[in-house]
Each structure stands twice: as C-alpha cells, then as structure tokens.
Design a protein around this motif. Sequence first.
Motif, PDB file in Angstrom:
ATOM      1  N   ILE A 282      -6.659  -5.363   5.167  1.00 19.41           N
ATOM      2  CA  ILE A 282      -6.170  -6.167   3.976  1.00 19.41           C
ATOM      3  C   ILE A 282      -5.346  -4.883   3.610  1.00 19.41           C
ATOM      4  O   ILE A 282      -3.680  -4.119   3.219  1.00 19.41           O
ATOM      5  CB  ILE A 282      -6.234  -6.534   2.843  1.00 19.41           C
ATOM      6  N   ARG A 283      -5.510  -4.265   3.656  1.00 16.56           N
ATOM      7  CA  ARG A 283      -4.815  -2.748   2.881  1.00 16.56           C
ATOM      8  C   ARG A 283      -5.487  -1.326   4.124  1.00 16.56           C
ATOM      9  O   ARG A 283      -6.630  -1.712   4.217  1.00 16.56           O
ATOM     10  CB  ARG A 283      -4.560  -2.242   1.796  1.00 16.56           C
ATOM     11  N   LEU A 284      -4.556  -1.002   4.089  1.00 18.88           N
ATOM     12  CA  LEU A 284      -4.714   1.348   4.697  1.00 18.88           C
ATOM     13  C   LEU A 284      -4.580   2.105   3.786  1.00 18.88           C
ATOM     14  O   LEU A 284      -2.634   1.975   3.395  1.00 18.88           O
ATOM     15  CB  LEU A 284      -3.968   0.702   6.341  1.00 18.88           C
ATOM     16  N   GLU A 285      -4.805   2.878   3.373  1.00 19.34           N
ATOM     17  CA  GLU A 285      -5.148   3.828   2.729  1.00 19.34           C
ATOM     18  C   GLU A 285      -4.590   5.265   3.530  1.00 19.34           C
ATOM     19  O   GLU A 285      -6.398   5.639   4.065  1.00 19.34           O
ATOM     20  CB  GLU A 285      -6.088   3.911   1.409  1.00 19.34           C
ATOM     21  N   VAL A 286      -4.591   5.475   3.174  1.00 17.60           N
ATOM     22  CA  VAL A 286      -4.060   6.921   3.896  1.00 17.60           C
ATOM     23  C   VAL A 286      -3.746   8.014   2.615  1.00 17.60           C
ATOM     24  O   VAL A 286      -2.986   7.748   1.712  1.00 17.60           O
ATOM     25  CB  VAL A 286      -3.059   6.720   5.101  1.00 17.60           C
ATOM     26  N   GLN A 287      -3.602   9.897   3.234  1.00 15.33           N
ATOM     27  CA  GLN A 287      -3.579  10.460   2.597  1.00 15.33           C
ATOM     28  C   GLN A 287      -2.036  10.928   2.823  1.00 15.33           C
ATOM     29  O   GLN A 287      -1.373  10.146   3.660  1.00 15.33           O
ATOM     30  CB  GLN A 287      -4.242  11.412   3.288  1.00 15.33           C
ATOM     31  N   ALA A 288      -1.219  11.335   1.714  1.00 16.90           N
ATOM     32  CA  ALA A 288      -0.124  11.124   1.520  1.00 16.90           C
ATOM     33  C   ALA A 288      -0.097  12.901   2.929  1.00 16.90           C
ATOM     34  O   ALA A 288       0.552  13.885   2.902  1.00 16.90           O
ATOM     35  CB  ALA A 288       0.838  11.483   0.160  1.00 16.90           C
ATOM     36  N   GLY A 289       0.776  12.583   3.495  1.00 14.52           N
ATOM     37  CA  GLY A 289       1.652  13.324   4.801  1.00 14.52           C
ATOM     38  C   GLY A 289       0.868  13.293   5.511  1.00 14.52           C
ATOM     39  O   GLY A 289       1.305  14.068   6.743  1.00 14.52           O
ATOM     40  N   MET A 290       0.408  12.353   6.102  1.00 11.06           N
ATOM     41  CA  MET A 290      -0.498  12.256   6.991  1.00 11.06           C
ATOM     42  C   MET A 290       0.544  12.149   8.810  1.00 11.06           C
ATOM     43  O   MET A 290       1.231  11.653   8.099  1.00 11.06           O
ATOM     44  CB  MET A 290      -1.294  11.164   7.249  1.00 11.06           C
ATOM     45  N   ASN A 291      -0.532  12.883   9.407  1.00  8.23           N
ATOM     46  CA  ASN A 291       0.015  12.855  10.604  1.00  8.23           C
ATOM     47  C   ASN A 291       0.538  11.996  11.307  1.00  8.23           C
ATOM     48  O   ASN A 291      -0.265  11.184  11.384  1.00  8.23           O
ATOM     49  CB  ASN A 291      -0.239  13.824  11.737  1.00  8.23           C
ATOM     50  N   PRO A 292       2.411  12.015  11.698  1.00  8.90           N
ATOM     51  CA  PRO A 292       2.099  10.424  12.349  1.00  8.90           C
ATOM     52  C   PRO A 292       1.731   9.919  14.080  1.00  8.90           C
ATOM     53  O   PRO A 292       1.187   9.208  13.782  1.00  8.90           O
ATOM     54  CB  PRO A 292       4.147  10.317  12.618  1.00  8.90           C
ATOM     55  N   LYS A 293       0.757  11.074  14.364  1.00  6.09           N
ATOM     56  CA  LYS A 293       0.050  11.203  15.425  1.00  6.09           C
ATOM     57  C   LYS A 293      -1.245  10.549  15.053  1.00  6.09           C
ATOM     58  O   LYS A 293      -1.628  10.272  16.357  1.00  6.09           O
ATOM     59  CB  LYS A 293       0.073  12.786  16.308  1.00  6.09           C
ATOM     60  N   LEU A 294      -1.670  10.834  13.981  1.00  2.15           N
ATOM     61  CA  LEU A 294      -2.953  10.075  13.244  1.00  2.15           C
ATOM     62  C   LEU A 294      -2.333   8.679  12.701  1.00  2.15           C
ATOM     63  O   LEU A 294      -3.381   7.400  12.901  1.00  2.15           O
ATOM     64  CB  LEU A 294      -3.527  10.613  12.559  1.00  2.15           C
ATOM     65  N   LEU A 295      -1.146   8.712  11.996  1.00  3.22           N
ATOM     66  CA  LEU A 295      -0.961   7.229  11.294  1.00  3.22           C
ATOM     67  C   LEU A 295      -0.913   5.703  12.569  1.00  3.22           C
ATOM     68  O   LEU A 295      -1.275   4.978  12.131  1.00  3.22           O
ATOM     69  CB  LEU A 295      -0.306   7.417  10.558  1.00  3.22           C
TER      70      LEU A 295
END
Length: 720
Positions: A282-295
């Motif tokens: 339902i939700r994905l939390e990521v660190q702000a500025g995560m590399n697009p190649k990872l996100l």
Amino acid sequence: MPKRASRSRGASQKPSERDIIPAGVEVSDFNLFFNRELSWLSFNDRVLQLAEDSSVPLLERLKFCAIYARNLDEFFMIRVARLHEQARTGGVARLVPDGTSPGETLDKLHARLHEQGRRHSHCFERLLRPALADKGLRILSMKELDAEARAQVDQRFREQIFPVLTPLAIGLGRHFPYISNLSLSLAVLLRDPVAEVENVARVKVPKELLPRFLPIKGTSAFVPLEDVIAHHLGTLFPGMEVLDYGLFRVTRDADFTVSEDAEDLLVAVQTELRQRRFGDVIRLEVQAGMNPKLLEPLEEALGLEPRQVYAEQNLLALADLHAVVATPGFPELRDPPWTPITQPRLRPEVDAEGGGTVMAAMRRGDLLVHHPYESFSTSVERFVTEAVEDPDVLAIKQTVYRTSDSSPLVPALIRATERGKQAVCMVELKARFDERANIQWALSLEEAGVHVVYGIPGLKTHAKAILIVRREGERIRHYVHIGTGNYNPKTARLYTDLGLFTTDPEIGADVADLFNYLTGFARPKSFRKLLVAPINMREGLLAEIRRTVAAHSAERPARIQMKMNALVDPVMIRALYEASRAGVKVDLNIRGICCLRPGLAGVSENIRVVSTLGRFLEHARIYFFDRGGETRCFIGSADLMPRNLDHRVEAFTPVEDANLLSQIRDLLDRCFADNTHAWDLEADGTWRRRAPQGEKRWAQSELMDRAVRLAQATTGRPTS
C-alpha cells in the motif's frame, strides 16, 4: 496473491442515515459531515503537536514522535488499504457521507501526509535529536562515532550482524524478492568492474532479530542498525563497487475479515493470518533523494501509483524510537512517575469489618474505579484472584479482547478450573494485531479445561465483562465488573478507563444473559438495564437523546455530555443535530475521529467538540444525559461508529449510584475545562489548541491529584 475474504455486514442492519434528519436544514447534506479519514489525520496531527511542544519533557516528546509513526503504520495497513481496494474495484455503491470518493480521499490524504511527514522529520531531526544529545542521550551515525566506539560496532557487525544478513539480487532474470510488511531494507547500486555492468541488490535490516538502535556500551548513545550495515556494504559485496544505496520500507494491506460461514473459526483466523503476510503493498517509503536507478525498479516491481510513494527526509520507521524512550535513567526528561492508587473502598483496612475483599466491598454498594489513577491490580485483578480462592464461588466468566503475557487474569481461570469451579472465557480471535496472542491464550485455556468460546460468527466481541457467580446460603449472587477498557495490566497503566463493580440483580442477570448469548444459542431480544450491541444499544441511545430533547425547556434546560474515542455513525450524528436544534447543549469529548461538524447555523450551534490528549491515552466511553431532575449515565466499550453499533458485541451499563454519578460528572467537567492539552473543533474542520488565559487546567494532572486526595481523606494517612 491470496484472495481477500469478503467483508461481512454482521448480524444486524443499521437504520437508514435519514431516520433522523434535522428539519429545515439549509446546508448541503454533504456539509453535515467531516471526512472520516481526514479527521483521523487531524487526530494524529494533534499527537505530532505534542511531540513539537517544548513544554513537554524531551523523552515524552520522543514517545509522541514514535506514537505518531506507529499510528500512521496501522492507518495505512487498514484504512488506506481499504480505500485503495475501493478505488481499484469501484466496489462502493455511493460516496462517503461528506461526498468524497475513495480516490479523492486518497489524493487529499497524500497531500496532507507530505506536510505532516515534513514536520515529523523536522521535529525528530532538528528539534529532538540535538536537544537529547545536549542532555547526554545521543543517536549517532557511524561517521560521528569516535575510534573506540567504531571499533566496538565493527566487532559487533562481524560477530552478530553479518551472519544474519542475506543480500538478494534484483533483476538479471531473478524473481523480485518478497519484502515483508513494515520491514526496513537497503537498496544497493553495484558496479561489476569485470563485466562493467550495474546491478541492484536488496539487503533486509534484521530489526526483528537485533535492536534497531544499537547501544554503544559504556555510553548513552545509539547508532541505527541500517547505518551500521550501510557502512559495511563492501564486506557484503566483495569484488563489487558500491555506487550508491538508499533505505526503503513497504507497508502491506493487513486487513482481513473471516467469513461468518467458517466452520472452524480458529482455523479460519490462522489461515487469514498466514495470508496477511502477502497483502498488497500500500505504501513505499524511501529516503528523499533516492537514486532513480534504485527507486524506479522498486516502483515498477511493486506496481505502485505515485500517490503511494512517500519520500522521507531522514530516518524511516520512527516507531522504533520506543526503544530509545525506554533507555534507563534520565528522570528529568520524563513525566514525574505515577503509581496508581488503590481505590479507597478497596483498601483492606477500610473494609476490614466487611471482610476486606472486593466482593465484600461490592456488597456494601457499587464501586467505580478509574484507571490509571486507581490501580487495576488491586481492583480488577484482585477481584478475579479472590474469586478463584473463594470456596463459595461457583463460576467465573470473562471476555478477553486484548490482554498481555503478564496478566494474571487468564491464568486465574486455569486455576479456577483446577479448583473445580466453572470457568468460561470468551476469547475474541479477531482482535486486530492481537490474533496470534489470543490464539495462544485460547489453546492454553482449552488445554487446561477452561470452557473457551470464540463468540458469534460475523461479529467481534468487544464487550468488557466479568461475571462471578457465588453461593450465599440458599441463594446465588452475581458479582459483575463492566469496563470501558481491555483486561490488560500494561495498558491499564497507560489508558484512562472506567470500571463499574456491582451486585445489582438486574445487571447481573443481564450479564448472565450476555454470556449465554456469546456461548450458546440464546438470542435475547431485550435486556433489563444493559444496552447491548447489536441488539438494543443503537435504539437505546437514540431513545435517551430523544427523551433529553423532550425534557428540555428554558426553565429546566437539559444537557448531553459524551466522551468517546470516535464519532462516525451518521444516524447518531443526526440525532445530536436534532438535539442541538431543540436547544439542548451537547458537549462532546472525542479523542480521535469526529465526523460531526459543530457550529453550523441552524444545525449545530449548541454543540461543542473538545479533544483531550496527554501522558495517558484517553479511552473511557461515557454517555451522560442530564434532564433536570433525572440523570442517566452509561459507560462501556463502544464508540459511536457503525462497526461498534452494528457489527460487534458491545455492552453499556448504567451507573445509578448518586456518588458515582457525581464522580463521573466531575471527570467530564475537568476534561471540558482542560486548557493545556485540549483542542476545540471549529466548523471548518480546524482543531484549535487551547491556551491558558488565566488559571492553568490540565485534566489528567487534576485527576491524579484527586485520586491522592480521596485516598488520603478515606484512610487519614498518606497513600503508598
């Protein structure tokens, strides 16, 4: 993906929302109601405000920071998950009462949560973390450790952390790894210098096995587990070049409903619990500025919409801060300690002539206990343990919704069986997030010979009741406890709840009928004094509101006061609007969700809504009707929500003793007078925090003082 079980409407149908319509309402029907989910966000915002409040002790602020995050996790797992299901399937016949569709609600939630998330992160990172460090309690990154501390952490990594890590490749024709609910992970971008290609791997942070915040021995400092793993990524991927990494966390749909047609409820709940692990993300939390190649690989593999992705500025999973809050010492950073007082009439020396037991005190008149100001262990627990030892007690019956491993109540039922008494326990297997614990309790009780029942198909049993049947000469007497909170000694020290002890014959007969309803095939159509959902609670409360309206006059004004966790039910809201239009003053003390809109011209000018928060979680439910010379008051387990009134077994008991009514009136008056930890709900949905203009009032502090004064007045000496 396991299929979600169908949602049952339960054993009753609720009345039409138009059963009660204020005459002459000019506003749009949709404007009569606030959105339930947005109202919940406002409640969690009030929790966040306590974390931001510089007048609150630092570790208590950190606690509220953690509570905010934990609340949000559960909100996504249940409420947001349901909205996504409705938006995806179109499975709702109409809009919610405020006229908002599930998709529109999700968009509004997403926008508000971004702003709250920014404040939450700022509160922890910019306010609490440095302020705690100034007091000697530090949460440090690996870069901030001195050489000695870094060597200590490096050794712990080699000996305890590295052996339980399992890097998993993403892509390259490999199946995307299963990511468990609320788990914390590192997404790692790698470069193979031989093949000259870039790859992505996932490393789970094993916070179920190791502390999320690793303590540095000999200090009051911690380092996040994920930071330790990130610092040692080269050890996990020898021969690879670590280009980048980022933290992420998933939240899965954890809602389920067991079919009322299930042949074996225990097996059905166990099956659903296994399926819960694989609920939709339902939700994905990521660190702000995560590399697009990872996100981008994460978003694609998880199949998420943009409104399901939340970028956080700093640490994720701040609910884990509870472990830091529990750090020994630092009394100056906490609320003053509170030890619950033994209810004055239950102090052995006060009732020595009557026998000195809880049941002896009950024979002298009804008792009201207010937790955590008054002790749970010397009232409720003592009530049951004394009954186990009493040779004249024939039977002990109890409901269990949520309890704890340390509770003596359930083991007492086992001892009662061993002593030849009839012991009955109604265990609610479907108590959300406590299902596994309740299953284990049920199996242990059954193994010991306790009569265990799981309630009525299609309904959760949420009522809080204990019935003790005692032989007294040629007669049988019923001793009853009915409460507003769970039989859980841990939460009884944290939640404010009321409990009535009574030997009233009609209430005793009603509770006996209630247990027969839960354990057998009895279908009582009415009760003598109790209001029981889904049988007569809804109509009983509506009747009390109507009687109050009918009794109101300028010469003898009537008043309604209610205290609860949530007000959602449209029929009840319309009934309160009707009371307001008739001139009845309606005071509502609501901790959480409120869908009623106060201050609407021609509809709700006579209604005020106050929310009270503080060091204890406000949990009592009180429904107080003052009709001049007549007072009616009920306490019990239900909020005014469709699920409580229509889809659960709930119980309200009347409080009739004049002294006890005076205590409850005093409690309500203090809550409405609070001007330090209280918020007023405005007509536009804004919650405005009160600020003292003269005398400072804090209900919880006053109630602690009151408990001490009452105990001292009764015994004539200081309490212990």
